[in-house]
Write an enzyme that holds these catalytic residues in place. Structure first.
Site, PDB file in Angstrom:
ATOM      1  N   HIS A 456      -4.774  -0.464  -1.472  1.00 26.11           N
ATOM      2  CA  HIS A 456      -3.810  -1.141  -0.595  1.00 26.11           C
ATOM      3  C   HIS A 456      -2.396  -1.017  -1.160  1.00 26.11           C
ATOM      4  O   HIS A 456      -1.454  -0.682  -0.429  1.00 26.11           O
ATOM      5  CB  HIS A 456      -4.217  -2.614  -0.475  1.00 26.11           C
ATOM      6  CG  HIS A 456      -3.258  -3.480   0.275  1.00 26.11           C
ATOM      7  ND1 HIS A 456      -3.466  -3.872   1.580  1.00 26.11           N
ATOM      8  CD2 HIS A 456      -2.086  -4.063  -0.101  1.00 26.11           C
ATOM      9  CE1 HIS A 456      -2.465  -4.634   1.977  1.00 26.11           C
ATOM     10  NE2 HIS A 456      -1.611  -4.775   0.971  1.00 26.11           N
ATOM     11  N   GLU A 457      -2.243  -1.256  -2.462  1.00 26.00           N
ATOM     12  CA  GLU A 457      -0.913  -1.134  -3.080  1.00 26.00           C
ATOM     13  C   GLU A 457      -0.466   0.321  -3.140  1.00 26.00           C
ATOM     14  O   GLU A 457       0.726   0.621  -3.024  1.00 26.00           O
ATOM     15  CB  GLU A 457      -0.925  -1.746  -4.481  1.00 26.00           C
ATOM     16  CG  GLU A 457      -1.346  -3.207  -4.529  1.00 26.00           C
ATOM     17  CD  GLU A 457      -0.576  -4.076  -3.551  1.00 26.00           C
ATOM     18  OE1 GLU A 457       0.614  -3.794  -3.286  1.00 26.00           O
ATOM     19  OE2 GLU A 457      -1.164  -5.040  -3.029  1.00 26.00           O
ATOM     20  N   HIS A 460       1.116   0.972   0.103  1.00 34.83           N
ATOM     21  CA  HIS A 460       2.520   0.550   0.106  1.00 34.83           C
ATOM     22  C   HIS A 460       3.388   1.606  -0.582  1.00 34.83           C
ATOM     23  O   HIS A 460       4.505   1.905  -0.142  1.00 34.83           O
ATOM     24  CB  HIS A 460       2.677  -0.785  -0.618  1.00 34.83           C
ATOM     25  CG  HIS A 460       2.244  -1.975   0.183  1.00 34.83           C
ATOM     26  ND1 HIS A 460       2.578  -2.142   1.509  1.00 34.83           N
ATOM     27  CD2 HIS A 460       1.513  -3.077  -0.158  1.00 34.83           C
ATOM     28  CE1 HIS A 460       2.067  -3.289   1.956  1.00 34.83           C
ATOM     29  NE2 HIS A 460       1.418  -3.868   0.963  1.00 34.83           N
ATOM     30  N   HIS A 466       2.054  -3.736   6.039  1.00 30.83           N
ATOM     31  CA  HIS A 466       0.826  -4.432   6.421  1.00 30.83           C
ATOM     32  C   HIS A 466       0.520  -4.133   7.892  1.00 30.83           C
ATOM     33  O   HIS A 466       1.425  -3.935   8.706  1.00 30.83           O
ATOM     34  CB  HIS A 466       0.972  -5.937   6.209  1.00 30.83           C
ATOM     35  CG  HIS A 466       0.974  -6.326   4.765  1.00 30.83           C
ATOM     36  ND1 HIS A 466       1.823  -7.265   4.240  1.00 30.83           N
ATOM     37  CD2 HIS A 466       0.246  -5.885   3.707  1.00 30.83           C
ATOM     38  CE1 HIS A 466       1.613  -7.402   2.943  1.00 30.83           C
ATOM     39  NE2 HIS A 466       0.658  -6.559   2.597  1.00 30.83           N
TER      40      HIS A 466
END
Length: 775
Positions: A456-457, A460, A466
């Site tokens: 998930h990071e 980013h 998101h």
């Protein structure tokens, strides 16, 4: 007559009837009984999902000579296989056949990769549904999905054994659950001829070492070196011992030192890559994915390599030491999950500084770095994970994603550990390790949170915000379903896990994430068209409420949001994503009514926000599309003509900012000649002064920043006059009618930089901060 009798006798004796093995349901597997009921889950259920695009996994794409038994005259027989379709072959692939499913093989094929002989077909040979014969991929580890026979008729459990090309990688085994299987295939550069063997206690064995139910597939691997890699970094304190949290049993069994951490982080990264490559394919963007920087080292993707010190080219793990001590990194005031922490973002800054010092990127050499914070530690007194932060982003030459090592003990360290890691129900012992967010109550759930949240990071870091679903929400709590068809008991939901995990049940990248990845530099393929260096997006209103949007590189997609939406829920896509049909358009026209029709009825009265993304990774956000397309954007000029206000850039966050507008006198008076422009700036734009031939000027903003500003001359070019002992800089007045045609700006919270564009194709330097904000 004796001759014809002998001929008939020989012809009769050459016949042989082949029937499939008896599908008895009375036998047992290694875990106890095997269910005898028919499976109600079929592939047809996968295509009805609304949360993700229709899958490209289709049973008919498997090899055409894999056939199912059919009923004829009360008995079950196999029809003869149809001739395989003609396909282009990769260099080095067999010209005799591309793939064969066999019931028994000749001993000449003990070394995988040789030409397969024509053998009778087995109804229980594995069928690969997620990839077609002779496909090209660009990654080392490939995720596949397939079936055994017809799962709706007979649900079989068993073992799938994958034998790699020319036995250059050890065989791996994967479970088959209710006739479905998922597996990871190790590929070598070039053609790969892979053999898939299926065995089950429910099928009658042929009492031979020759596999009874096998299929073959050719897969071509072309590693990509023309795109920037995702760098993998383990960050430690300058006095760190290089260990991570683990229970004593794990420490005794596999260790918790730096070498173990590197093996586990490398395997997790290859899971990211396999998952992302499959998701891109299912979304229709081909098998493109990010790559890793590799180095020649002792292999770790199989435990046999680790034991034998077999050398292979695998992902490089950079070990970087920070200037901070372990005590400083574990300060509660830096802990992201500690409620009273006041410096929760400092770990990101510390990691950024260390990474910059390690890679030392040059201007324009952007690095994409995913960092594992090895000194993250579960503090049993404060019940907080210290030395940990889950953050991603960056600017300039470094894009960064960071995550702690609190769940690292539960990660697989090689391919053989993947299924055990995602099925390990051992409860989390909070005397030694953390139960992160109370969603890591068992080892397999901790692996989901650790590997998935770090991905998930990394998302980013690759530019993803998101989303309403998928990895960029918290879909990674079911990351295990991507690699396993069975799910254990969940302490998070306090319920038994899913018995059969089909592709429709897996976690996903959101469609908008894959749209970003399609044109991302890390996902580029050698076959992609070159990208224009101008990544800008330009927006301006015209008559009748219409808004024109242009981008030199093409418009990839447009995000549409209502004022109450926390995340984007509607969007427009342009181009089919494969680079054909001329690619995405360079100009589009939008109207407010068309955009609002894509939102729900309850949101049509709300303010409309639109974000436009270009192929060149540029973007532009219109906070209030209705206002931009309304009459408030129309300006009556002093000469009676109509002008239109463009979309606002920056958000007026700089101290002393105030709204201001100016109409250039040279635009409405033919006798007014603009000769130069003075730009006042430091690391942001303070003001612009337009200077005329009659020594008058118009000031937009203020005269701040660098004293005197920077002057750009129109219609005059500086030349150097030289003589014997000196030189003199003079201005040559060419009087060629040069005028301003536009500005190129970089903006974020304010206007970071501005570049002047003229009718003769000239461009000024970027005044201000050339790398600040976005273009």
């Amino acid at each position: 007559m004796p001759f014809f009798k002998e001929l008939r006798r020989r012809k009769t004796s050459s016949k042989s009837d082949i029937t499939p093995p008896n599908g008895s349901t009375a036998s047992h597997d290694s875990n106890g009984t095997v269910p005898t009921t028919k499976s109600s889950s079929t592939l047809s259920s996968f295509y009805g999902t609304n949360s993700t695009p229709a899958s490209s996994i289709q049973p008919h794409q498997s090899s055409p000579n894999l056939v199912l038994p059919v009923s004829k005259g009360g008995s079950t027989v196999n029809p003869p296989p149809p001739p395989p379709p003609q396909r282009p072959l990769a260099h080095g692939a067999s010209t005799n056949t591309n793939r064969n499913s066999v019931a028994g093989m000749s001993m000449a094929q003990s070394v995988n990769g040789g030409p397969a002989s024509k053998m009778p077909t087995s109804a229980f040979a594995p069928r690969i549904l997620s990839i077609t014969e002779n496909s090209w991929v660009n990654q080392k580890i490939l995720l596949i999905y397939g079936q055994i026979a017809d799962s709706s008729q007979q649900a079989l459990d068993g073992i799938l054994t994958i034998c790699h090309h020319q036995d250059n990688f050890p065989p791996t085994i994967w479970p088959v659950s209710d006739s479905h299987f998922k597996a990871l295939v190790h590929l070598s550069p070039g053609p790969n001829r892979i053999r898939f063997d299926f065995t089950s206690p429910k099928l009658v064995s042929n009492n031979s070492s020759i596999p009874a139910h096998s299929s073959w597939m050719n897969i071509n691997c072309l590693p990509v070196t023309s795109s920037p890699p995702v760098q993998l970094v383990i960050l430690l304190g300058k006095d760190s011992p290089g260990t991570f949290d683990a229970v004593p049993e794990r420490v005794n069994r596999e260790g918790n030192d730096l070498d173990t951490a590197k093996r586990k982080f490398r395997m997790a990264a290859y899971l990211w890559q396999a998952f992302t490559g499959e998701q891109m394919y299912r979304n229709g963007f081909g098998r493109r994915c990010f790559r890793f920087e590799e180095e020649w080292q002792s292999g770790t993707l199989t435990f046999r390599d680790h034991e034998s010190r077999q050398m292979r080219s695998e992902a490089k793990i950079h070990v970087v030491r920070s200037e901070k001590t372990v005590k400083e990194l574990r300060d509660l005031d830096l802990a992201q999950q500690y409620d009273r922490a006041t410096r929760k973002g400092d770990l990101f800054s510390i990691a950024m500084e260390a990474v910059k010092g390690h890679f030392k990127p040059m201007l324009g050499q952007k690095q994409y770095v995913s960092v594992l914070l090895l000194d993250a530690h579960w503090d049993t007194q404060s019940r907080t994970i210290t030395g940990h932060a889950a953050l991603g982003g960056g600017s300039g030459e470094i894009q960064l994603g960071i995550f702690g090592s609190q769940a690292l003990q539960s990660y697989p360290s090689c391919l053989e550990d993947v299924i055990p890691a995602f099925t390990d129900c051992t409860r989390t012992d909070t005397s030694f390790v953390a139960n992160d967010c109370n969603e890591s109550g068992s080892n397999w759930e901790a692996a989901n949170i650790g590997i998935g949240a770090h991905l998930h990071e990394t998302g980013h870091m690759l530019g993803c915000p998101h989303q309403e679903s998928g990895i960029m929400l918290r879909d990674y709590v079911r990351f295990n379903r991507t690699f396993s068809c069975r799910e254990p008991y969940s302490t998070r939901t306090k319920s038994p896990g899913m018995r059969l995990c089909l592709p429709k049940d897996e976690c996903t990248w959101h469609r908008l994430d894959t749209l970003r990845f399609r044109y991302h530099p890390c996902f580029r393929l050698p076959s992609d068209n070159p990208v224009n260096g101008d990544d800008s997006v330009r927006v301006w209103p015209v008559d009748n409420g219409k808004v024109i949007i242009t981008a030199p590189t093409g418009i990839a997609f447009v995000e549409i949001s209502a004022d109450s939406d926390g995340t984007c829920r509607s969007w427009l896509e342009y181009g089919n994503g494969d680079g054909s049909s001329g690619g995405p358009p360079r100009q589009i026209m939008l109207t407010e009514s068309d955009l609002k029709s894509r939102l729900g009825d309850d949101k049509k009265s709300q303010k409309l926000k639109v974000c436009i993304h270009s192929v060149g990774q540029g973007s532009h956000t219109v906070e209030d599309f209705g206002q931009l397309s309304s009459k408030s954007s129309v300006v009556k000029l002093p000469n009676g003509q109509t002008g239109y206000k463009g979309s606002q850039l920056g958000t007026s966050q700089q101290a002393g900012s105030s709204p201001e507008q100016i109409i250039l006198e040279s635009a409405i008076k033919q006798t007014k000649l603009l000769t130069s422009i003075k730009v006042y700036h430091g690391f942001a734009l303070d003001g612009i002064e337009f200077c005329y031939e009659d020594l008058t000027s118009q000031l937009f903003g203020k005269r701040g920043g660098q004293p005197g500003g920077s002057e750009f001359l129109l219609g005059m070019y500086p030349i150097l006059e030289t003589c014997l002992d000196s030189g003199r800089l003079t201005l040559l007045d060419t009087r060629r009618g040069e005028v301003i045609v536009g500005f190129n700006l970089r903006s974020g919270l304010w206007i970071d930089g501005i570049q002047i564009l003229t009718s003769l194709g000239r461009r000024s330097v970027m005044y201000g901060n050339p790398t600040g904000g976005s273009g």
